[in-house]
Design an enzyme around this catalytic site. Structure first.
Site, PDB file in Angstrom:
ATOM      1  N   TRP A 160      -0.854   0.504   8.618  1.00 50.79           N
ATOM      2  CA  TRP A 160      -0.560   2.137   8.713  1.00 50.79           C
ATOM      3  C   TRP A 160      -1.506   2.836   7.942  1.00 50.79           C
ATOM      4  CZ3 TRP A 160       2.194   2.036  12.565  1.00 50.79           C
ATOM      5  CH2 TRP A 160       3.362   0.908  13.015  1.00 50.79           C
ATOM      6  N   ASP A 161      -1.713   2.451   6.705  1.00 53.52           N
ATOM      7  CA  ASP A 161      -3.091   3.134   5.942  1.00 53.52           C
ATOM      8  C   ASP A 161      -4.290   3.102   6.988  1.00 53.52           C
ATOM      9  OD1 ASP A 161      -1.745   3.938   3.782  1.00 53.52           O
ATOM     10  OD2 ASP A 161      -2.211   1.825   2.862  1.00 53.52           O
ATOM     11  N   LEU A 162      -4.401   1.991   7.485  1.00 47.14           N
ATOM     12  CA  LEU A 162      -5.922   2.015   8.301  1.00 47.14           C
ATOM     13  C   LEU A 162      -5.984   2.863   9.414  1.00 47.14           C
ATOM     14  CD1 LEU A 162      -6.125  -1.911   7.862  1.00 47.14           C
ATOM     15  CD2 LEU A 162      -7.743  -0.096   6.874  1.00 47.14           C
TER      16      LEU A 162
END
Lengths: 407, 407
Positions: B164-166
């Site tokens: 999700w961060d990426l």
């Protein structure tokens, strides 16, 4: 019609699967006119699961929202010529092509460039040589499967979320926007290439995985534990689970306060000769910390724990099923301005997300459904190529184009 | 100095962790001048694991490549004033701020806008209300952990890759580029908000997970099996593993040919009354198909299988560890033009990736290392704010700025 931040931009998309359609949809949900060109029977992913009982693909609908659909017989010279004309159609905001098909034949960049010199084409590939690769084969290669999952198993654990595809999909949008900016400043178009393999390899570098290995450190399988700080899952009194994270000092202090662990942690730090205000030291003490946290969590129901953790501003999340997410999480409902109910043709009423980006000076365009295959063939050919109704009728009768009524 | 596709663009970044730094680095690796502002002791993630024996963060170095570093004492009015002046510094390609800190105090958009009316600020948050959330807490909430991992376990399985961060990191770059395009056309800046939670929720919608659940279908845990088509891991004679995927008809036919399974599959289709040329039918027959495929794979070493599968253009991938990836995969070496060896200050020689996007008309800028903290403080203050050496000396002596020599 409402204007999005990219209203005016036009992109032709010839694509399948996750990354390329997601890249196009990202631009479409910000207001760009994204025209999908498909074969008359639908592309490679037109029936991709999950599907409804009527074999309508929820996957395809989800990744092609807010686009227009043109269906052509691409086995005919005439059909391909129409596709090329759409790609090369004039306008300073047009002349952009996104594809994950081999850039050969009618999708050859040099040939298309002869029709529009400042064309921007983004070609997405499996590996950089154009060989076949998908998220799941790349994920095996980059080593992530070997450090995912319970620490007591020895087999690879695949991910379910096609993370590499999703990252790549956003990079597709980045590449198109960067190339369009360059064109606006210089007048120059270009061919942008991107491979799923390179995206995955670069991310493995960015996150430090490659450097770690080069320095001779091998990451172990840590199960549900966060690497390098404190964080893992815990089970509540009522059997429900939550994820607790103490990455920053503030997050850690919130946990300690919420669970009243100040004294226990001071003692633990002394015993282990570790400074628990440092994230690395918390990682080293993770098993001992977890015992104390589990004791607290296990003595509370999820709702009790939630109230106390929220009161202290702790960083935590409840584990829930997709069913629970859809049926009981307010953030996954129209209470969140990103969501609205749409009428998806072939499916019915669905909760659907708009773009996650919220621009203060332009409206967030509400979600709208995916088109029916060929829904916009006539509209687009009339509008972009100036083809008459009569001529369209001839093309239709010759099986060169397919048009679906929009109900 | 070589020019990238975004050369000229300038962005000030006040950030920590994965998504925001990755967003800034994506622009930096395409040539934008990205200036990180940090506190004198380094930000929240300055020691994030993995670290070297000298406690230099490989994580931080990986996510801050190609940026410039300015270190200021942000607890002082004078330090914050310098930061604000950098954010608001003139130039049509400047005036962009990326942060994942609360947009309050000196990072308040309305205040900053008074200093530069056309400022673009992108604020990344945990949830849309600004509450604390990280990849791992969001991942628990959206339900992915319940369908990941071996099908015989009942506990959640966290991912290791902060997917999700990426994805969010790339959306940060998308949002900044879209807002910059809007500003170039209208002169108008804006505040762009993005939350990790909304990114995850929208992607769950895009992939059809939410729709599937709304229609009453519940996805089961399928272990290493691909959902909705044929694909899973198999073990070779030598104990090595590979992932085989037959998503498209062509991919499926390649597997059947490579493994000489034509007759067996015809028979199987008849027995099961399924049409194995359809991906959904292959999913339904996955266990029976897998038996035949395992028989073939198990009779070959990985290298034998690799040669035959490649000859038939099959879609497959070998499972390898990160150690194997780094030490024996040519794609993860300077044989891949995306990679080069860099000299990372504080670490030494490292293989590092440039941007995965390859633009035909502008050079791909080779990877360059992350700055030392404060490496560019003096340079940037002189260049952007016209501060004299004497004045810089005073600020330095008063502890308002920190400067590190660049060796």
């Amino acid at each position: 019609m409402a204007e999005g931040v990219l209203t005016g931009m036009r992109l032709v998309e010839v694509s399948a699967f996750v990354a390329a359609p997601l890249g196009g949809m990202t631009l479409a949900q910000m207001g760009a006119d994204v025209i999908r060109i498909d074969t008359i029977k639908g592309g490679l992913d037109y029936r991709r699961w999950p599907v409804t009982n009527d074999n309508v693909s929820l996957f395809w609908c989800g990744l092609n929202k807010s686009k227009r659909s043109v269906a052509l017989n691409l086995d005919t010279v005439e059909g391909r010529e129409i596709a090329i004309n759409l790609i090369a159609s004039p306008g300073e905001d047009s002349g952009m092509l996104l594809t994950n098909f081999p850039p050969r034949g009618w999708l050859d960049y040099s040939n298309l460039k002869e029709r529009r010199d400042d064309l921007i084409q983004l070609t997405l590939m499996g590996d950089r040589h154009g060989a076949s690769a998908v998220d799941y084969t790349i994920n095996a290669r980059v080593g992530v499967t070997g450090i995912t999952g319970p620490s007591d198993i020895n087999e690879p654990v695949n991910h379910v979320l096609p993370a590499w595809d999703l990252i790549t999909g956003q990079m597709v949008a980045v590449g198109l926007l960067a190339a369009e900016r360059h064109r606006r400043r210089t007048g120059q178009g270009q061919h942008v290439k991107l491979s799923l393999e390179d995206v995955a390899l670069s991310v493995m570098g960015h996150l430090g995985f490659l450097a770690e290995s080069q320095l001779g450190q091998e990451r172990e399988r840590h199960g549900n534990e966060l690497f390098g700080a404190f964080g893992r899952d815990f089970c509540c009194q009522d059997g429900k689970r939550l994820m607790v994270v103490g990455l920053t000092l503030k997050q850690w202090q919130s946990i300690v306060k919420a669970m009243d662990l100040g004294e226990a942690m001071t003692l633990l730090g002394q015993q282990l000769k570790l400074n628990l205000s440092l994230e690395g030291d918390r990682f080293q003490a993770r098993r001992e910390i977890a015992k104390e946290v589990q004791r607290w969590v296990g003595a509370h129901t999820l709702e009790q724990a939630a109230a106390i953790l929220d009161k202290h501003g702790a960083c935590w999340g409840r584990y829930q099923s997709i069913h629970e997410l859809v049926n009981s999480d307010p953030s996954c409902s129209p209470a969140n301005p990103m969501f609205s109910h749409i009428e998806q043709s072939g499916v019915g009423r669905l909760l659907a997300p708009a773009i996650a980006l919220d621009f203060s000076e332009v409206q967030r365009l509400p979600a709208s459904g995916a088109p029916k295959l060929g829904e916009h063939t006539e509209q687009v050919l009339l509008e972009l190529l100036g083809i008459s109704h009569t001529e369209f009728g001839r093309l239709h009768d010759h099986g060169v184009v397919m048009s679906s009524s929009s109900n």
